[in-house]
Design a protein around this motif. Sequence first.
Motif, mmCIF file in Angstrom:
data_model
loop_
_atom_site.group_PDB
_atom_site.id
_atom_site.type_symbol
_atom_site.label_atom_id
_atom_site.label_comp_id
_atom_site.label_asym_id
_atom_site.label_seq_id
_atom_site.Cartn_x
_atom_site.Cartn_y
_atom_site.Cartn_z
ATOM 1 N N SER A 374 -2.439 -11.476 6.047
ATOM 2 C CA SER A 374 -2.466 -10.223 6.809
ATOM 3 C C SER A 374 -1.085 -9.584 6.877
ATOM 4 C CB SER A 374 -2.992 -10.484 8.221
ATOM 5 O OG SER A 374 -4.347 -10.868 8.179
ATOM 6 N N GLN A 375 -0.067 -10.416 7.072
ATOM 7 C CA GLN A 375 1.291 -9.887 7.179
ATOM 8 C C GLN A 375 1.745 -9.247 5.864
ATOM 9 O OE1 GLN A 375 3.279 -9.606 9.800
ATOM 10 N NE2 GLN A 375 4.939 -8.702 8.605
ATOM 11 N N LEU A 376 1.506 -9.933 4.742
ATOM 12 C CA LEU A 376 1.934 -9.415 3.448
ATOM 13 C C LEU A 376 1.174 -8.132 3.091
ATOM 14 C CD1 LEU A 376 2.348 -12.717 1.391
ATOM 15 C CD2 LEU A 376 4.122 -11.297 2.442
ATOM 16 N N ALA A 377 -0.135 -8.105 3.394
ATOM 17 C CA ALA A 377 -0.919 -6.896 3.113
ATOM 18 C C ALA A 377 -0.446 -5.731 3.976
ATOM 19 C CB ALA A 377 -2.401 -7.171 3.360
ATOM 20 N N PHE A 378 -0.097 -6.020 5.210
ATOM 21 C CA PHE A 378 0.428 -5.000 6.114
ATOM 22 C C PHE A 378 1.751 -4.436 5.591
ATOM 23 C CE2 PHE A 378 3.431 -4.448 9.744
ATOM 24 C CZ PHE A 378 2.927 -3.253 10.223
ATOM 25 N N GLU A 379 2.624 -5.329 5.117
ATOM 26 C CA GLU A 379 3.914 -4.872 4.590
ATOM 27 C C GLU A 379 3.715 -4.004 3.346
ATOM 28 O OE1 GLU A 379 6.326 -8.310 4.028
ATOM 29 O OE2 GLU A 379 6.378 -8.823 6.167
ATOM 30 N N LYS A 380 2.768 -4.377 2.484
ATOM 31 C CA LYS A 380 2.483 -3.563 1.296
ATOM 32 C C LYS A 380 2.038 -2.161 1.692
ATOM 33 C CE LYS A 380 1.064 -7.182 -1.977
ATOM 34 N NZ LYS A 380 -0.103 -7.709 -2.751
ATOM 35 N N ALA A 381 1.161 -2.108 2.724
ATOM 36 C CA ALA A 381 0.643 -0.808 3.154
ATOM 37 C C ALA A 381 1.758 0.083 3.693
ATOM 38 C CB ALA A 381 -0.437 -1.015 4.214
ATOM 39 N N VAL A 382 2.770 -0.522 4.305
ATOM 40 C CA VAL A 382 3.850 0.253 4.913
ATOM 41 C C VAL A 382 4.887 0.681 3.883
ATOM 42 C CG1 VAL A 382 5.767 0.170 6.558
ATOM 43 C CG2 VAL A 382 3.537 -0.801 7.174
ATOM 44 N N TYR A 383 5.280 -0.258 2.992
ATOM 45 C CA TYR A 383 6.423 -0.007 2.117
ATOM 46 C C TYR A 383 6.062 0.433 0.698
ATOM 47 C CZ TYR A 383 9.144 -2.220 5.799
ATOM 48 O OH TYR A 383 9.726 -2.518 6.998
ATOM 49 N N ASP A 384 4.867 0.097 0.203
ATOM 50 C CA ASP A 384 4.519 0.416 -1.184
ATOM 51 C C ASP A 384 3.937 1.831 -1.248
ATOM 52 O OD1 ASP A 384 4.112 0.322 -3.842
ATOM 53 O OD2 ASP A 384 2.734 -1.396 -3.835
ATOM 54 N N THR A 385 4.769 2.810 -1.002
ATOM 55 C CA THR A 385 4.315 4.211 -0.980
ATOM 56 C C THR A 385 4.051 4.759 -2.376
ATOM 57 O OG1 THR A 385 6.627 4.930 -0.963
ATOM 58 C CG2 THR A 385 5.518 4.706 1.167
ATOM 59 N N ALA A 386 4.544 4.051 -3.413
ATOM 60 C CA ALA A 386 4.338 4.537 -4.790
ATOM 61 C C ALA A 386 2.878 4.394 -5.208
ATOM 62 C CB ALA A 386 5.232 3.769 -5.758
ATOM 63 N N LYS A 387 2.142 3.514 -4.534
ATOM 64 C CA LYS A 387 0.743 3.286 -4.887
ATOM 65 C C LYS A 387 -0.126 3.504 -3.653
ATOM 66 C CE LYS A 387 1.836 -0.151 -8.454
ATOM 67 N NZ LYS A 387 1.623 -1.567 -8.898
ATOM 68 N N PRO A 388 -0.405 4.742 -3.341
ATOM 69 C CA PRO A 388 -1.237 5.010 -2.168
ATOM 70 C C PRO A 388 -2.617 4.366 -2.315
ATOM 71 C CG PRO A 388 -0.925 6.989 -3.482
ATOM 72 C CD PRO A 388 -0.017 5.977 -4.070
ATOM 73 N N THR A 389 -3.156 3.863 -1.225
ATOM 74 C CA THR A 389 -4.428 3.138 -1.270
ATOM 75 C C THR A 389 -5.209 3.375 0.016
ATOM 76 O OG1 THR A 389 -5.455 0.950 -1.434
ATOM 77 C CG2 THR A 389 -3.301 1.068 -0.352
ATOM 78 N N ASP A 390 -6.504 3.196 -0.090
ATOM 79 C CA ASP A 390 -7.366 3.309 1.098
ATOM 80 C C ASP A 390 -7.594 1.952 1.753
ATOM 81 O OD1 ASP A 390 -7.657 6.022 0.682
ATOM 82 O OD2 ASP A 390 -9.431 5.768 -0.588
#
Length: 428
Positions: A374-390
């Motif tokens: 959950s923590q890693l997925a949360f960090e991806k959602a916050v910082y990986d702005t180059a790959k927007p996702t739903d």
Amino acid sequence: MTTWRIRDFHFADLDGILHLWEALKLTNVEPVYALSEVLASCAKDHAVVAVQGDQVVGAAVGRAAHDQGWIVFLATLPAFRGRGIGTALLAAVENRMAPHGLAKLSALMPESETRMEAFLGRGFGLKKNLRYFERAIPVQRQELEPLALLGGRLLARDLWENVAGMHREKEILERRLVLPLAQADLADEYGVVPPRAVILFGLPGTGKTTFAKAIASRLEWPFVEVFPSRLAANPQGLAGALRETFLEIADLEHVVVFIDEVEEIASHRSGENPSPLQGVTNELLKIIPAFREQPGRLLICATNFIRALDPAFMRHGRFDYVIPIGLPDRQARGAMWDRFIPQNISGDIDTELLVECTEGFSPADIEYAARRSSQLAFEKAVYDTAKPTDRTGPLTQDYVDAIRETRTTVSKPAHQAFLEDIDSLARF
């Protein structure tokens, strides 16, 4: 001519109240309020008696709070019924409560009670479709202060239900510990002696502490954890502090006492000169029999190293059961994953794959892997702005990756040793 009169209750009327109570029960009517409650209300609330000469032939007891009044007790000796005494008693006790400005006066009567004339005569209405619910409060007000001084607390009532999976362990603990303690009167009828002390043993992270707390929650008893490391700083020394702590625990009516890593103070004693630690073990061996003499209490000791415990500490007469808490089976692992996976994505996650991948994991290992995903997925959602996702949570692959990176608490040799300990040391 009326041969009886009504007056206020006097302390000398207690025997008369007891006589009325017994006479009522002889008619197969079980009073709603306990005798102790009736006597307490006689002393501090409102009570009137009907007397003929010096004999108490009837009584009414009421209590009032704010604008609500309750009739706690109403009884007349059988030989004096049908003379209007009950109605007169109700009128008298209502008059005593009038200064409270009552808006409502209520009475609870046993279902078996058929004599309602006194209530109907005073204008009471019989309410239909009502049910009486009662709940005993597990800790009395006078116990709260000593409980707080011991660092104890009342735990949430749902801890038992929240233990995911582990059905085999829960069934053993429910049958051997909880039921005889929660239904002590029924157990006594069958000659079952409720347990007083048990040992939970198992591999690290398997939930021994969680189970101890869940048992206290299930019983609704206060939970007091004894920390030997903290007691060691006491000026009396560890042995003296341990003795003093258990003396204070004796003041509680009900309690679950928990000692984790008990091998620290109850390990094998050698034949060499006694060490300070051996003195602590000796003190604990004295404490347990005294603890066992008191009803309404349970000592739970937990250890990861059952073989390290002194044989005298584990013998029959000190501990009723020695219960293993093992690694979660497939069903338990599935229940744990269902608990940790966010509900909004649960339908998209291959839980069966996660269950398969976590064989040999402890509950603590599974929780770690779930939290890490959950923590890693949360960090991806916050910082990986180059790959927007739903995406609104981890994917199955995120969980699998976290599982692979989790270092399990229990090794295969350790688990094998645990299985051997079940064969040679468990008692349940």
